[in-house]
Design a protein around this motif. Structure first.
Motif, PDB file in Angstrom:
ATOM      1  N   UNK A  34       0.243 -28.337  23.203  1.00  0.00           N
ATOM      2  CA  UNK A  34       0.574 -29.414  22.262  1.00  0.00           C
ATOM      3  C   UNK A  34       0.393 -28.952  20.820  1.00  0.00           C
ATOM      4  N   UNK A  35      -0.679 -28.237  20.553  1.00  0.00           N
ATOM      5  CA  UNK A  35      -0.889 -27.752  19.190  1.00  0.00           C
ATOM      6  C   UNK A  35       0.116 -26.667  18.838  1.00  0.00           C
ATOM      7  N   UNK A  36       0.400 -25.767  19.765  1.00  0.00           N
ATOM      8  CA  UNK A  36       1.406 -24.732  19.510  1.00  0.00           C
ATOM      9  C   UNK A  36       2.774 -25.360  19.247  1.00  0.00           C
ATOM     10  N   UNK A  37       3.121 -26.422  19.973  1.00  0.00           N
ATOM     11  CA  UNK A  37       4.391 -27.119  19.743  1.00  0.00           C
ATOM     12  C   UNK A  37       4.452 -27.677  18.326  1.00  0.00           C
ATOM     13  N   UNK A  38       3.363 -28.305  17.878  1.00  0.00           N
ATOM     14  CA  UNK A  38       3.333 -28.884  16.533  1.00  0.00           C
ATOM     15  C   UNK A  38       3.443 -27.802  15.462  1.00  0.00           C
ATOM     16  N   UNK A  39       2.724 -26.706  15.665  1.00  0.00           N
ATOM     17  CA  UNK A  39       2.787 -25.598  14.715  1.00  0.00           C
ATOM     18  C   UNK A  39       4.190 -25.009  14.671  1.00  0.00           C
ATOM     19  N   UNK A  47      12.651 -22.693   5.605  1.00  0.00           N
ATOM     20  CA  UNK A  47      13.840 -21.848   5.502  1.00  0.00           C
ATOM     21  C   UNK A  47      13.504 -20.382   5.266  1.00  0.00           C
ATOM     22  N   UNK A  48      12.339 -20.101   4.702  1.00  0.00           N
ATOM     23  CA  UNK A  48      12.001 -18.723   4.363  1.00  0.00           C
ATOM     24  C   UNK A  48      11.340 -17.971   5.510  1.00  0.00           C
ATOM     25  N   UNK A  49      11.204 -18.616   6.679  1.00  0.00           N
ATOM     26  CA  UNK A  49      10.503 -17.995   7.791  1.00  0.00           C
ATOM     27  C   UNK A  49      11.413 -17.784   8.997  1.00  0.00           C
ATOM     28  N   UNK A  50      11.265 -16.638   9.646  1.00  0.00           N
ATOM     29  CA  UNK A  50      11.819 -16.415  10.977  1.00  0.00           C
ATOM     30  C   UNK A  50      10.708 -16.679  11.980  1.00  0.00           C
ATOM     31  N   UNK A  51      10.984 -17.465  13.013  1.00  0.00           N
ATOM     32  CA  UNK A  51       9.937 -17.906  13.934  1.00  0.00           C
ATOM     33  C   UNK A  51      10.259 -17.458  15.353  1.00  0.00           C
ATOM     34  N   UNK A  52       9.250 -16.926  16.032  1.00  0.00           N
ATOM     35  CA  UNK A  52       9.359 -16.509  17.426  1.00  0.00           C
ATOM     36  C   UNK A  52       8.234 -17.182  18.204  1.00  0.00           C
ATOM     37  N   UNK A  53       8.538 -17.714  19.374  1.00  0.00           N
ATOM     38  CA  UNK A  53       7.543 -18.326  20.256  1.00  0.00           C
ATOM     39  C   UNK A  53       7.361 -17.436  21.479  1.00  0.00           C
ATOM     40  N   UNK A  54       6.116 -17.117  21.822  1.00  0.00           N
ATOM     41  CA  UNK A  54       5.802 -16.354  23.018  1.00  0.00           C
ATOM     42  C   UNK A  54       4.678 -17.087  23.738  1.00  0.00           C
ATOM     43  N   UNK A  55       4.991 -17.772  24.819  1.00  0.00           N
ATOM     44  CA  UNK A  55       3.990 -18.594  25.472  1.00  0.00           C
ATOM     45  C   UNK A  55       3.489 -19.628  24.483  1.00  0.00           C
ATOM     46  N   UNK A  56       2.204 -19.688  24.267  1.00  0.00           N
ATOM     47  CA  UNK A  56       1.638 -20.607  23.284  1.00  0.00           C
ATOM     48  C   UNK A  56       1.218 -19.873  22.011  1.00  0.00           C
ATOM     49  N   UNK A  57       1.864 -18.752  21.739  1.00  0.00           N
ATOM     50  CA  UNK A  57       1.686 -18.049  20.469  1.00  0.00           C
ATOM     51  C   UNK A  57       2.927 -18.268  19.612  1.00  0.00           C
ATOM     52  N   UNK A  58       2.710 -18.486  18.315  1.00  0.00           N
ATOM     53  CA  UNK A  58       3.806 -18.710  17.378  1.00  0.00           C
ATOM     54  C   UNK A  58       3.703 -17.656  16.280  1.00  0.00           C
ATOM     55  N   UNK A  59       4.798 -16.928  16.055  1.00  0.00           N
ATOM     56  CA  UNK A  59       4.848 -15.893  15.020  1.00  0.00           C
ATOM     57  C   UNK A  59       5.918 -16.285  14.011  1.00  0.00           C
ATOM     58  N   UNK A  60       5.568 -16.275  12.726  1.00  0.00           N
ATOM     59  CA  UNK A  60       6.510 -16.603  11.651  1.00  0.00           C
ATOM     60  C   UNK A  60       6.471 -15.474  10.630  1.00  0.00           C
TER      61      UNK A  60
END
Length: 386
Positions: A34-39, A47-60
């Protein structure tokens, strides 16, 4: 309060409210979704970020084409709640008048996460472009065994996402800089005996009694203090659990003492294991978990710049990190890393875990000034004026 993580609010929301919102989302290790989803929602809208989700890790990531990249990372999970009510968070005025936020995760390490999330939404917007490219890594499963660690998973599956010239872990350090970290080794020291009726104990051999030399060795153990690249790390060897016995009238035939060895980053895991086996020679020793330490890495150019910016005007000096943190994972990837976060590490995992909320702005402003390419003097001015 989860609405505080809505994309349009992240950059402008008050850090104190943002911290409360993050802490109040249940996120004990294994329950971070739930927290990873919100983040993820908040960061994907920037707009200035590229975002990747891996499991419950978020990389921007920013992609301004800078010659250097800094990674800022922190874990989303917490240790379990205790019998004492420490969620939802609450504000308490301390006897000295300082306002503190009490609650699980405020120190370890959602104070750092709140700062990162606010800065990720701000740094990189038009007119707020950083002097370096920045990667933000918010990940899962740090508070459990190393094999489940979300940063470790990223290192195995997508090491390119963690590439950088310098990394900052938002682990609590009282807004000081803590370099490197101790390694950690967990073993089970096992004894055996012969089961018997406790009324006829002379016919058996008590495995719990056989563990007495193990406990005696631990009680007498003299931990070393070891200087590594200018910082002094204190080691520690402790029994953290003991188990044995099957009933109140049976002499136990098996006993296990779980031992945790925190070792200086000058030791390898193999050297730490050899030291433990030497201490418990004659006993069965089984390694159950291990993670290497990390040398300070403060001689790296960006690390030196960061130290000067944050500590230069105060005359402060970097300190060692005694606990294990994920700076060790960055070290394995060849990325020098330090710990920098607003909380008091002595309060991590405690029932009275709490964070003086004024420290949030201090940490944010120091990071912001440095990321935006301020000179040392400007960065220190921003820190002291917060």
């Amino acid at each position: 309060m989860l609405e505080l993580l809505d994309p349009d609010e992240v950059a402008s929301s008050d850090l104190v409210d943002l911290l409360a919102a993050i802490c109040d989302v249940p996120s004990v290790s294994g329950d971070e979704t739930a927290l990873a989803d919100a983040v993820e929602r908040a960061l994907r809208a920037q707009a200035h970020l590229e975002v990747v989700r891996d499991g419950d890790a978020v990389v921007a990531r920013t992609t301004f084409g800078r010659s250097r990249r800094v990674v800022l990372a922190g874990h989303l999970d917490t240790v379990p709640l205790t019998a004492e009510p420490n969620l939802p968070t609450r504000l308490v005025t301390a006897p000295d008048g300082e306002v503190e936020m009490w609650g699980r995760g405020t120190v370890d390490m959602k104070g750092g996460i709140a700062i990162m999330l606010a800065l990720a939404a701000e740094v990189g917007r038009p007119g707020r472009e950083p002097g370096v490219d920045v990667t933000w890594v918010l990940y899962d499963h740090e508070e459990v065994e190393a094999t489940k660690n979300g940063l470790g998973r990223l290192a195995r599956n997508r090491p390119d996402l963690l590439a950088g010239d310098f990394a900052i872990l938002g682990e609590s350090s009282n807004n000081g800089i803590e370099g490197g970290c101790n390694g950690t080794l967990r073993v089970e020291v096992r004894t055996t005996g012969v089961a018997a009726h406790s009324a006829r104990s002379w016919t058996g051999v008590n495995a719990i009694h056989a563990a007495a030399p193990v406990l005696a060795a631990l009680a007498a153990y003299d931990p070393r203090e070891i200087e590594v690249d200018g910082l002094v790390y204190r080691e520690g060897m402790n029994a953290v659990a003991i188990s044995g016995g099957i009933a109140g009238n049976v002499v136990p035939d098996a006993c296990t003492v779980t031992v945790n060895f925190r070792f200086a980053p000058s030791r390898s895991i193999a050297e730490a294991e050899a030291h433990v086996r030497e201490l418990f020679a004659g006993f069965e020793v089984v390694v159950t978990d291990a993670a290497p330490g990390a040398r300070p890495g403060l001689d790296a150019p960006l690390a030196a710049d960061f130290v000067a910016a944050v500590l230069g005007a105060t005359g402060g000096v970097p300190r060692p990190k005694y606990g294990w943190t994920d700076v060790a994972r960055f070290a394995e990837l060849g990325v020098p890393a330090v710990n920098f976060g607003p909380g008091d590490p002595a309060l991590a995992h405690k029932d009275d875990e709490r964070l003086p909320v004024a420290r949030l702005a201090v940490g944010r402003d120091a990071l912001r000034a440095w990321l935006l390419g301020a000179s040392t003097g400007e960065a220190v001015e921003a820190r002291d004026g917060a």
